[in-house]
Write a protein that holds these residues in place. Structure first.
Motif, mmCIF file in Angstrom:
data_model
loop_
_atom_site.group_PDB
_atom_site.id
_atom_site.type_symbol
_atom_site.label_atom_id
_atom_site.label_comp_id
_atom_site.label_asym_id
_atom_site.label_seq_id
_atom_site.Cartn_x
_atom_site.Cartn_y
_atom_site.Cartn_z
ATOM 1 N N SER A 53 9.537 -4.782 -2.141
ATOM 2 C CA SER A 53 8.208 -5.056 -2.681
ATOM 3 C C SER A 53 7.324 -3.819 -2.544
ATOM 4 N N LEU A 54 6.424 -3.659 -3.470
ATOM 5 C CA LEU A 54 5.502 -2.529 -3.438
ATOM 6 C C LEU A 54 4.273 -2.951 -2.658
ATOM 7 N N ILE A 55 3.907 -2.165 -1.674
ATOM 8 C CA ILE A 55 2.735 -2.518 -0.884
ATOM 9 C C ILE A 55 1.595 -1.568 -1.220
ATOM 10 N N ALA A 56 0.414 -2.106 -1.292
ATOM 11 C CA ALA A 56 -0.745 -1.322 -1.690
ATOM 12 C C ALA A 56 -1.371 -0.679 -0.468
ATOM 13 N N ALA A 57 -0.941 0.496 -0.151
ATOM 14 C CA ALA A 57 -1.506 1.247 0.963
ATOM 15 C C ALA A 57 -1.586 2.701 0.526
ATOM 16 N N SER A 58 -2.737 3.271 0.634
ATOM 17 C CA SER A 58 -2.898 4.666 0.278
ATOM 18 C C SER A 58 -2.370 5.517 1.431
ATOM 19 N N LEU A 59 -1.488 6.436 1.115
ATOM 20 C CA LEU A 59 -0.885 7.272 2.150
ATOM 21 C C LEU A 59 -1.449 8.690 2.071
ATOM 22 N N PRO A 60 -1.520 9.361 3.220
ATOM 23 C CA PRO A 60 -1.990 10.746 3.213
ATOM 24 C C PRO A 60 -1.103 11.625 2.326
ATOM 25 N N GLY A 61 -1.716 12.590 1.680
ATOM 26 C CA GLY A 61 -0.986 13.506 0.813
ATOM 27 C C GLY A 61 -0.029 14.406 1.565
ATOM 28 N N THR A 62 -0.177 14.503 2.886
ATOM 29 C CA THR A 62 0.714 15.352 3.679
ATOM 30 C C THR A 62 2.103 14.747 3.839
ATOM 31 N N ILE A 63 2.233 13.451 3.581
ATOM 32 C CA ILE A 63 3.541 12.797 3.686
ATOM 33 C C ILE A 63 4.306 13.075 2.397
ATOM 34 N N PRO A 64 5.464 13.705 2.500
ATOM 35 C CA PRO A 64 6.203 14.067 1.277
ATOM 36 C C PRO A 64 6.860 12.859 0.604
ATOM 37 N N ASP A 65 7.032 12.961 -0.707
ATOM 38 C CA ASP A 65 7.752 11.914 -1.442
ATOM 39 C C ASP A 65 9.174 11.804 -0.897
ATOM 40 N N GLY A 66 9.661 10.596 -0.833
ATOM 41 C CA GLY A 66 10.998 10.359 -0.334
ATOM 42 C C GLY A 66 11.063 10.183 1.170
ATOM 43 N N ALA A 67 9.922 10.366 1.853
ATOM 44 C CA ALA A 67 9.886 10.269 3.313
ATOM 45 C C ALA A 67 9.920 8.810 3.761
ATOM 46 N N LEU A 68 10.568 8.579 4.874
ATOM 47 C CA LEU A 68 10.523 7.283 5.549
ATOM 48 C C LEU A 68 9.180 7.196 6.236
ATOM 49 N N VAL A 69 8.452 6.090 6.019
ATOM 50 C CA VAL A 69 7.104 5.934 6.583
ATOM 51 C C VAL A 69 7.005 4.606 7.313
ATOM 52 N N TYR A 70 6.408 4.664 8.498
ATOM 53 C CA TYR A 70 6.096 3.455 9.266
ATOM 54 C C TYR A 70 4.630 3.609 9.630
#
Length: 148
Positions: free
Chosen positions: A128-145
């Motif tokens: 599912s797609l979650i609506a959370a704005s992430l910092p631009g410093t996190i690269p695409d493809g990164a695992l995020v918690y």
């Protein structure tokens, strides 16, 4: 002539069996590697969460020197963190194997706050797609918690 045919058949069967064994062992190694990566990521995150709990006004990236590791923990350089707007983000510095991301998701209890960053939104482990704005410093493809 008959003995040569039997010998060729035996060699073929033996080779096929060996190939199956190698494939099974490769799969086991890949699963173990994903599990180790997931465990390492979650232990890293626990150290960051403990630091933030003790220092609630912390912002930016928490340096490794400020973190307390579990005995025997070996730091994986792929993991990092950032606190922005009071929100904690623990993430990988680049793309991780899908299997490792899935293991993190499963071992953490399947929260929607874990995913792979795609654009500005992470894709949660359950798809599912979650609506959370992430910092631009996190690269695409990164695992995020994210979250505490």
């Amino acid at each position: 002539m008959f003995q040569i045919a039997i010998m060729i058949l035996m060699v073929s069967l033996g080779s096929g069996y060996m190939l199956m064994q190698v494939q099974q062992e490769s799969e086991l190694v890949a699963k173990a590697d994903a599990d180790i990566s997931a465990s390492n990521f979650l232990q890293y995150r626990e150290a960051v969460v403990a630091y933030v709990a003790a220092n609630p006004s912390a912002t930016g990236t928490i340096a490794d020197a400020s973190l307390t590791w579990e005995p025997g923990y070996v730091r994986d350089a792929r993991w990092t963190n950032e606190i922005t707007g009071g929100q904690l983000y623990t993430y990988s510095g680049g793309a991780v194997e899908q299997r490792a991301a899935q293991r993190v998701y499963e071992r953490a209890g399947r929260p929607v706050t874990i995913g792979i960053k795609s654009g500005t939104n992470p894709l949660a482990g359950d798809g599912s797609l979650i609506a959370a704005s992430l910092p631009g410093t996190i690269p695409d493809g990164a695992l995020v918690y994210f979250g505490k």
